[in-house]
Design an enzyme around this catalytic site. Structure first.
Site, short mmCIF file in Angstrom:
data_model
loop_
_atom_site.label_atom_id
_atom_site.label_comp_id
_atom_site.label_asym_id
_atom_site.label_seq_id
_atom_site.Cartn_x
_atom_site.Cartn_y
_atom_site.Cartn_z
N CYS A 113 0.82 -1.23 0.00
CA CYS A 113 0.00 0.00 0.00
C CYS A 113 0.84 1.26 0.00
CB CYS A 113 -0.93 0.00 1.21
SG CYS A 113 -1.96 -1.45 1.26
N HIS A 254 -3.91 6.69 3.24
CA HIS A 254 -4.20 5.41 2.59
C HIS A 254 -5.60 4.95 2.99
CE1 HIS A 254 -4.08 1.42 1.14
NE2 HIS A 254 -3.84 0.83 2.30
N ASN A 284 -9.99 -1.02 -0.12
CA ASN A 284 -8.54 -0.85 -0.08
C ASN A 284 -7.96 -1.29 -1.42
OD1 ASN A 284 -5.80 -1.00 0.34
ND2 ASN A 284 -5.92 -2.12 2.28
N1 ACO Z 1 -17.75 -10.46 8.87
C1 ACO Z 1 -18.14 -10.78 10.12
N2 ACO Z 1 -17.27 -11.08 11.10
C2 ACO Z 1 -15.96 -11.05 10.82
C3 ACO Z 1 -15.47 -10.71 9.53
C4 ACO Z 1 -16.44 -10.42 8.54
N3 ACO Z 1 -16.08 -10.07 7.28
N4 ACO Z 1 -14.11 -10.74 9.54
C5 ACO Z 1 -13.76 -11.09 10.79
N5 ACO Z 1 -14.86 -11.28 11.55
C6 ACO Z 1 -14.92 -11.66 12.97
C7 ACO Z 1 -13.69 -12.37 13.44
O1 ACO Z 1 -13.77 -13.75 13.15
C8 ACO Z 1 -13.71 -12.10 14.93
O2 ACO Z 1 -14.63 -12.97 15.54
P1 ACO Z 1 -14.33 -13.58 17.02
O3 ACO Z 1 -14.29 -12.37 17.92
O4 ACO Z 1 -15.48 -14.47 17.25
O5 ACO Z 1 -13.01 -14.26 16.91
C9 ACO Z 1 -14.30 -10.68 15.02
O6 ACO Z 1 -14.97 -10.47 13.76
C10 ACO Z 1 -13.27 -9.59 15.23
O7 ACO Z 1 -12.18 -9.80 14.33
P2 ACO Z 1 -10.97 -8.81 14.25
O8 ACO Z 1 -10.01 -9.28 13.19
O9 ACO Z 1 -10.43 -8.58 15.62
O10 ACO Z 1 -11.73 -7.47 13.76
P3 ACO Z 1 -11.17 -6.02 13.62
O11 ACO Z 1 -12.02 -5.09 14.35
O12 ACO Z 1 -9.68 -5.94 13.83
O13 ACO Z 1 -11.42 -5.70 12.06
C11 ACO Z 1 -10.14 -5.62 10.02
C12 ACO Z 1 -10.80 -6.50 11.08
C13 ACO Z 1 -11.24 -4.83 9.35
C14 ACO Z 1 -9.39 -6.48 9.03
C15 ACO Z 1 -9.14 -4.64 10.70
O14 ACO Z 1 -8.33 -5.34 11.59
C16 ACO Z 1 -8.26 -3.87 9.75
O15 ACO Z 1 -8.71 -3.03 8.97
N6 ACO Z 1 -6.92 -4.10 9.81
C17 ACO Z 1 -5.93 -3.27 9.12
C18 ACO Z 1 -5.85 -3.52 7.67
C19 ACO Z 1 -4.73 -2.68 7.08
O16 ACO Z 1 -4.58 -1.51 7.38
N7 ACO Z 1 -3.89 -3.25 6.26
C20 ACO Z 1 -2.73 -2.53 5.80
C21 ACO Z 1 -2.81 -2.19 4.39
S1 ACO Z 1 -3.19 -3.53 3.33
C22 ACO Z 1 -1.82 -3.82 2.32
O17 ACO Z 1 -0.73 -3.39 2.53
C23 ACO Z 1 -2.05 -4.64 1.12
#
Ligand code: ACO
Length: 334
Positions: A113, A254, A284
């Protein structure tokens, strides 16, 4: 000699993948995706529309808006982690051919990214050293080609698209890119990884059976580190250049997750008007996210000649980068 941000262009595929579409594919909901990410829909390229096609369309627009001929471009840097070919040729070479430039230095950058801002730092250095005059920098991704659409943790996040900019030489300091930060910490490499194909896992039946060709992410850990690192990086670049956040009309972060954007914007005490948000409609798009967002404010008439932009980004590697620069192109009038 200084480097200026001369023009911007983007290409957005027409096919939309909405949260409602994803509800039919994996165990998720529109409500969960919106609340956790701010994403409503993302664009997906057609099967026969590859990264270089999108990059070429964005590049042709950027070259035209700079008022240049394609022959004026003396360097092409393409940032992508979803290249046409994983080994060779580089996507930049394919784009050079599709644009119709025969004799040009062209190479790719792999910084996920952060790729577009990394490419900006390369263009700035080449121009300030006097080696090049007009550098075409591209962020282009067909991220859908490495997403596992049975993995709800990742498939809701990513989309396809491309953006491009021409960075040109100038002797007018007022037009110059002020500063670019670009950094990395490889000890977090496993936070965001596409395990195959590569020398670690050459293509094999095992790769296919285990889905090692798909992106894997430690979402929560990445999220926390992103907020912390980005906040420090943008505060540093502003302080080092004696610029206050209230003097930035366009903060272009980003577009990974609205919660990350909001947290960093709040830490900088930015108003809603200052912060550019496109993640809701594009998801993204990795290296394409920042130039697509700049193009959005340009085409909507928000971005005017001379106005300051603060860019910041974070991605696989882990990599991060920020930039402080005025927009040095003509205001939008098409
Ligand atoms: N729908 C429903 N539930 C979901 C989904 C979904 N799509 N995805 C995950 N869950 C569940 C998980 O299983 C978990 O359930 P549990 O509590 O029973 O175990 C719960 O939701 C919470 O999961 P988390 O991963 O802790 O959720 P979080 O609030 O962190 O959100 C997300 C996830 C959106 C991926 C977030 O962590 C994020 O945006 N991370 C950063 C991404 C980023 O910036 N990447 C860098 C750039 S990308 C690149 O370089 C290519």
């Amino acid at each position: 000699m200084y480097a200026k941000f001369h023009s911007i262009g983007a290409f957005v595929p027409s096919k939309i993948l909405s949260n409602e579409d994803l509800e039919k594919m994996v165990d998720t909901s529109d409500e969960w995706i919106l609340k956790r990410t701010g994403i409503k829909e993302r664009r997906i390229a057609d099967d026969d529309e590859v990264t270089s096609d999108m990059a070429t369309k964005a590049s042709n627009i950027a070259i035209k808006r700079a008022g240049l001929n394609k022959e004026d471009i003396d360097l092409i840097v393409c940032a992508t982690v979803t290249p046409d070919y994983f080994n060779m040729p580089s996507t930049a070479c394919v784009v050079a051919d599709k644009i119709g430039i025969k004799n040009v230095q062209a190479f790719d950058i792999s910084a996920a990214c952060s790729g577009f801002v990394y490419a900006l730092s390369v263009a700035k250095a080449f121009i300030e050293s006097g080696m090049k005059k007009h550098v075409l920098i591209i962020g282009a991704e067909k991220f859908s080609s490495i997403v596992d659409y049975t993995d709800r943790a990742t498939c809701i996040l990513f989309g396809d698209g491309a953006g491009a900019a021409v960075i040109s030489a100038t002797d007018n300091k007022d037009e110059a890119i002020i500063d670019v930060h670009a950094s990395a910490d490889g000890s977090y490499a496993d936070f965001l990884v596409t395990p195959a194909p590569g020398s670690v896992h050459p293509v094999s039946q095992k790769v296919i059976d285990e889905g090692l060709n798909f992106v894997q992410m430690k979402g929560n850990e990445t999220f926390k580190l992103a907020v912390k690192t980005l906040t420090k990086d943008v505060k540093d670049i502003l302080a080092e250049n004696n610029i206050e956040s209230k003097d930035i009309p366009h903060f272009v972060p980003h577009q990974a997750n609205y919660r990350i954007i909001k947290a960093v914007g709040d830490a900088l005490k930015m108003t809603e008007e200052q912060v550019v948000v496109t993640v809701g409609k594009y998801g993204n798009t990795s290296a394409a996210s920042i130039p697509m967002a700049i193009n959005d404010i340009y085409e909507s008439g928000r971005l005017k000649r001379g106005e300051l932009m603060l860019l910041d980004t974070f991605g696989g590697g882990l990599t991060w980068a920020s930039a402080l620069l005025p927009f040095a192109g003509d205001s939008f009038k098409e």
